[in-house]
Write an enzyme that holds these catalytic residues in place. Sequence first.
Site, PDB file in Angstrom:
ATOM      1  N   HIS A 174      18.784   3.780  33.906  1.00  0.00           N
ATOM      2  CA  HIS A 174      19.574   5.008  33.895  1.00  0.00           C
ATOM      3  C   HIS A 174      20.892   4.744  33.196  1.00  0.00           C
ATOM      4  O   HIS A 174      21.512   3.716  33.459  1.00  0.00           O
ATOM      5  CB  HIS A 174      19.846   5.470  35.331  1.00  0.00           C
ATOM      6  CG  HIS A 174      20.750   6.656  35.388  1.00  0.00           C
ATOM      7  ND1 HIS A 174      20.303   7.924  35.075  1.00  0.00           N
ATOM      8  CD2 HIS A 174      22.071   6.771  35.695  1.00  0.00           C
ATOM      9  CE1 HIS A 174      21.320   8.770  35.203  1.00  0.00           C
ATOM     10  NE2 HIS A 174      22.401   8.102  35.578  1.00  0.00           N
ATOM     11  N   GLY A 203       0.799  -1.228   0.000  1.00  0.00           N
ATOM     12  CA  GLY A 203       0.000   0.000   0.000  1.00  0.00           C
ATOM     13  C   GLY A 203       0.824   1.268   0.000  1.00  0.00           C
ATOM     14  O   GLY A 203       2.043   1.260  -0.236  1.00  0.00           O
ATOM     15  N   HIS A 249      -0.681   2.264  11.600  1.00  0.00           N
ATOM     16  CA  HIS A 249      -0.934   1.362  12.732  1.00  0.00           C
ATOM     17  C   HIS A 249      -2.407   1.366  13.135  1.00  0.00           C
ATOM     18  O   HIS A 249      -2.901   0.381  13.674  1.00  0.00           O
ATOM     19  CB  HIS A 249      -0.029   1.691  13.924  1.00  0.00           C
ATOM     20  CG  HIS A 249       0.092   3.143  14.234  1.00  0.00           C
ATOM     21  ND1 HIS A 249       0.843   3.996  13.464  1.00  0.00           N
ATOM     22  CD2 HIS A 249      -0.447   3.905  15.200  1.00  0.00           C
ATOM     23  CE1 HIS A 249       0.753   5.212  13.954  1.00  0.00           C
ATOM     24  NE2 HIS A 249      -0.029   5.188  15.007  1.00  0.00           N
TER      25      HIS A 249
HETATM   26  P1  FAD Z   1      -3.221   2.095   1.842  1.00  0.00           P
HETATM   27  O1  FAD Z   1      -1.894   1.908   2.443  1.00  0.00           O
HETATM   28  O2  FAD Z   1      -3.448   3.342   1.057  1.00  0.00           O
HETATM   29  O3  FAD Z   1      -3.477   0.823   0.937  1.00  0.00           O
HETATM   30  C1  FAD Z   1      -4.593   0.701   0.122  1.00  0.00           C
HETATM   31  C2  FAD Z   1      -4.248  -0.175  -1.046  1.00  0.00           C
HETATM   32  O4  FAD Z   1      -5.432  -0.464  -1.774  1.00  0.00           O
HETATM   33  C3  FAD Z   1      -3.286   0.471  -2.031  1.00  0.00           C
HETATM   34  O5  FAD Z   1      -2.183  -0.376  -2.237  1.00  0.00           O
HETATM   35  C4  FAD Z   1      -4.110   0.621  -3.314  1.00  0.00           C
HETATM   36  O6  FAD Z   1      -3.331   0.430  -4.486  1.00  0.00           O
HETATM   37  C5  FAD Z   1      -5.128  -0.474  -3.156  1.00  0.00           C
HETATM   38  N1  FAD Z   1      -6.390  -0.253  -3.857  1.00  0.00           N
HETATM   39  C6  FAD Z   1      -7.188   0.852  -3.820  1.00  0.00           C
HETATM   40  N2  FAD Z   1      -8.316   0.645  -4.509  1.00  0.00           N
HETATM   41  C7  FAD Z   1      -8.243  -0.613  -4.991  1.00  0.00           C
HETATM   42  C8  FAD Z   1      -9.119  -1.414  -5.761  1.00  0.00           C
HETATM   43  N3  FAD Z   1     -10.322  -0.992  -6.169  1.00  0.00           N
HETATM   44  N4  FAD Z   1      -8.706  -2.661  -6.087  1.00  0.00           N
HETATM   45  C9  FAD Z   1      -7.514  -3.145  -5.672  1.00  0.00           C
HETATM   46  N5  FAD Z   1      -6.653  -2.436  -4.936  1.00  0.00           N
HETATM   47  C10 FAD Z   1      -7.022  -1.185  -4.585  1.00  0.00           C
HETATM   48  N6  FAD Z   1       1.278   6.593   8.622  1.00  0.00           N
HETATM   49  C11 FAD Z   1       1.918   6.233   9.749  1.00  0.00           C
HETATM   50  O7  FAD Z   1       1.307   5.622  10.626  1.00  0.00           O
HETATM   51  N7  FAD Z   1       3.240   6.532   9.942  1.00  0.00           N
HETATM   52  C12 FAD Z   1       3.959   7.213   9.020  1.00  0.00           C
HETATM   53  O8  FAD Z   1       5.141   7.471   9.231  1.00  0.00           O
HETATM   54  C13 FAD Z   1       3.312   7.610   7.824  1.00  0.00           C
HETATM   55  N8  FAD Z   1       3.989   8.277   6.872  1.00  0.00           N
HETATM   56  C14 FAD Z   1       3.360   8.604   5.704  1.00  0.00           C
HETATM   57  C15 FAD Z   1       4.072   9.300   4.735  1.00  0.00           C
HETATM   58  C16 FAD Z   1       3.473   9.656   3.550  1.00  0.00           C
HETATM   59  C17 FAD Z   1       4.262  10.403   2.504  1.00  0.00           C
HETATM   60  C18 FAD Z   1       2.120   9.292   3.315  1.00  0.00           C
HETATM   61  C19 FAD Z   1       1.455   9.641   2.006  1.00  0.00           C
HETATM   62  C20 FAD Z   1       1.400   8.619   4.264  1.00  0.00           C
HETATM   63  C21 FAD Z   1       2.004   8.274   5.478  1.00  0.00           C
HETATM   64  N9  FAD Z   1       1.309   7.609   6.487  1.00  0.00           N
HETATM   65  C22 FAD Z   1       1.946   7.270   7.648  1.00  0.00           C
HETATM   66  C23 FAD Z   1      -0.092   7.231   6.331  1.00  0.00           C
HETATM   67  C24 FAD Z   1      -0.210   5.739   5.948  1.00  0.00           C
HETATM   68  O9  FAD Z   1       0.516   5.512   4.765  1.00  0.00           O
HETATM   69  C25 FAD Z   1      -1.672   5.376   5.762  1.00  0.00           C
HETATM   70  O10 FAD Z   1      -2.406   5.739   6.894  1.00  0.00           O
HETATM   71  C26 FAD Z   1      -1.786   3.867   5.533  1.00  0.00           C
HETATM   72  O11 FAD Z   1      -1.061   3.460   4.408  1.00  0.00           O
HETATM   73  C27 FAD Z   1      -3.263   3.468   5.399  1.00  0.00           C
HETATM   74  O12 FAD Z   1      -3.348   2.099   5.199  1.00  0.00           O
HETATM   75  P2  FAD Z   1      -4.541   1.448   4.364  1.00  0.00           P
HETATM   76  O13 FAD Z   1      -4.251  -0.010   4.366  1.00  0.00           O
HETATM   77  O14 FAD Z   1      -5.820   1.929   4.886  1.00  0.00           O
HETATM   78  O15 FAD Z   1      -4.406   2.042   2.907  1.00  0.00           O
END
Ligand code: FAD
Length: 465
Positions: free
Chosen positions: A444, A43, A321
């Site tokens: 410590h 993701g 997380h």
């Molecule tokens: P995502 O990680 O967005 O995954 C969703 C997946 O679904 C993607 O791979 C996408 O391709 C796929 N997808 C979407 N629609 C479809 C579909 N119709 N069919 C098939 N696949 C699909 N969070 C932290 O906790 N710590 C951090 O340090 C942090 N740093 C970040 C830095 C940046 C630059 C960014 C942009 C975000 C950061 N985040 C961080 C936030 C974190 O990345 C997200 O909160 C997290 O990835 C959310 O997880 P998710 O599984 O909900 O979605």
Amino acid sequence: MMSESHFDLIVVGAGPGGYVASVRAAQLGLKVACIEKESALGGTCLRVGCIPSKALLESSERYEEVKNHYKVHGIDVLGVELNLDQMMKRKKKIVKTLTTGVAYLFRKNKVKRYEGIGTLLGGGKVQVSQEGKEPQQISADKVLIATGSYAANLPNIEWDDDRIGDSTTALSFPEVPKHLVVIGAGVIGLELGSVWARLGAQVTVLEYMDHAMPGMDRELSDEAVKVFKQQGMDFKFGVKVTGARVEGEGCIVQREGGEDIKCDRVLVSVGRRPNTEGLGLENIGIETDRRGCIPVNEHLQTSVAGVFAIGDVIAGPMLAHKAEEEGVACVEYMVTGYGHVNYDAIPGVVYTHPEIASVGKSEEDLKAAGIPFKKGSFPFKANGRAMALEAKEGFVKLLAHAETDRVLGAHIIGARAGDLIAEIAVSIEFGASSEDIGRSSHAHPTLAEIVKEAALAVDGRAINI
Ligand code: FAD
Ligand code: NAD
């Protein structure tokens, strides 16, 4: 007998929400399929978010440190040079290792991976479409939506994904910008602004509100801005950006009531939106709320029986997380009837230098809710380990209920704040009091002693100040 293409659970999206849910569901004995449209699993977080940004934050911090902060240790380093190509190669290698690690976890747990866009058709059926291939249909008793989020844009800002773009663009600039304008003083703006400032860019952050990181404890965000200004970043608050465009070799950023700003690159970091495009919610009758989130109940179930949703695509903090906790809770609920997430104990960390970390309630939250609280603070500069680390900036602030002493929140700015906050998150989970922390032995000399001293300070009995 189950057919090859029928599963107990189909997970759409393999980010930290979806892949963790898939693995946990498989551990619990479900037959699981996970559909991901990108060729790499993991993701936003693993591909273009948490992991690559932390890789660049670490490398740029070391570069800046070796250039400017070794002399005090009695180490003279001559001829320090930036090798941006190598820095980017290292970042890519880490991403590759982790994303292929998720593929390994899928094989190990027998999660069947489908590459393509998943579209819900109703009745547990999901279509998988991949360019150049015949769409295929699979089905399941339950479907879990974990499709994450995408970067928001503002009107009249023309992204070319080179000079003007989102975090993904800013994670791969081909050279250090001379002048980078960051729109939005949120987490991404501060982290990636820090990366490029340390590597030598002039960084101007334009923020609509009158302070950075809205929603964060105000004392913490004010202190953070003070420190970032000392590091050379420029902040302009109360600025409404009205447009941005590429012009020649640079960019022009327009704002209301102020002069246009010329720069050579622009990072737009004004928040992220839930990703439901192509998912076919209309086919099954799920309506999103006004922010585009999929509404769910306390068991992460949508309005349609058998369809669940987690992570960035539902309401709440957009954190990896948080998505993981929801993924585990959701599938445990499906299998065991139990599963829960304590939203009061989810830490948030900004990986700048110094780091900024929060968990639980802010002072502003407690005042607004009329909850009586006591506060204990302790500065890094009074801690021996912080001195040895040359990390004297910052403080730990602990908030506890005025009558019960129960820990309600903590806010830290300082070295390794992101690691220190874990102790308080666990304390909140366990319903601990500040006295519990203050009476626990902390090694410590460690930075963890600052947390202990802040806990003692709640009762006016910190020792070393
Ligand atoms: P995502 O990680 O967005 O995954 C969703 C997946 O679904 C993607 O791979 C996408 O391709 C796929 N997808 C979407 N629609 C479809 C579909 N119709 N069919 C098939 N696949 C699909 N969070 C932290 O906790 N710590 C951090 O340090 C942090 N740093 C970040 C830095 C940046 C630059 C960014 C942009 C975000 C950061 N985040 C961080 C936030 C974190 O990345 C997200 O909160 C997290 O990835 C959310 O997880 P998710 O599984 O909900 O979605
Ligand atoms: P954000 O919500 O953290 O910050 C957006 C900022 O842009 C806010 O300060 C907001 O007031 C400002 N803004 C909004 N409209 C504006 C406008 N028109 N002009 C100027 N400023 C404007 O969003 P983000 O920094 O884009 O990050 C997105 C999400 O990714 C966050 O929710 C965050 O949780 C997640 N993330 C987390 C981490 C981490 O945990 N370390 C790192 C990066 C991203």
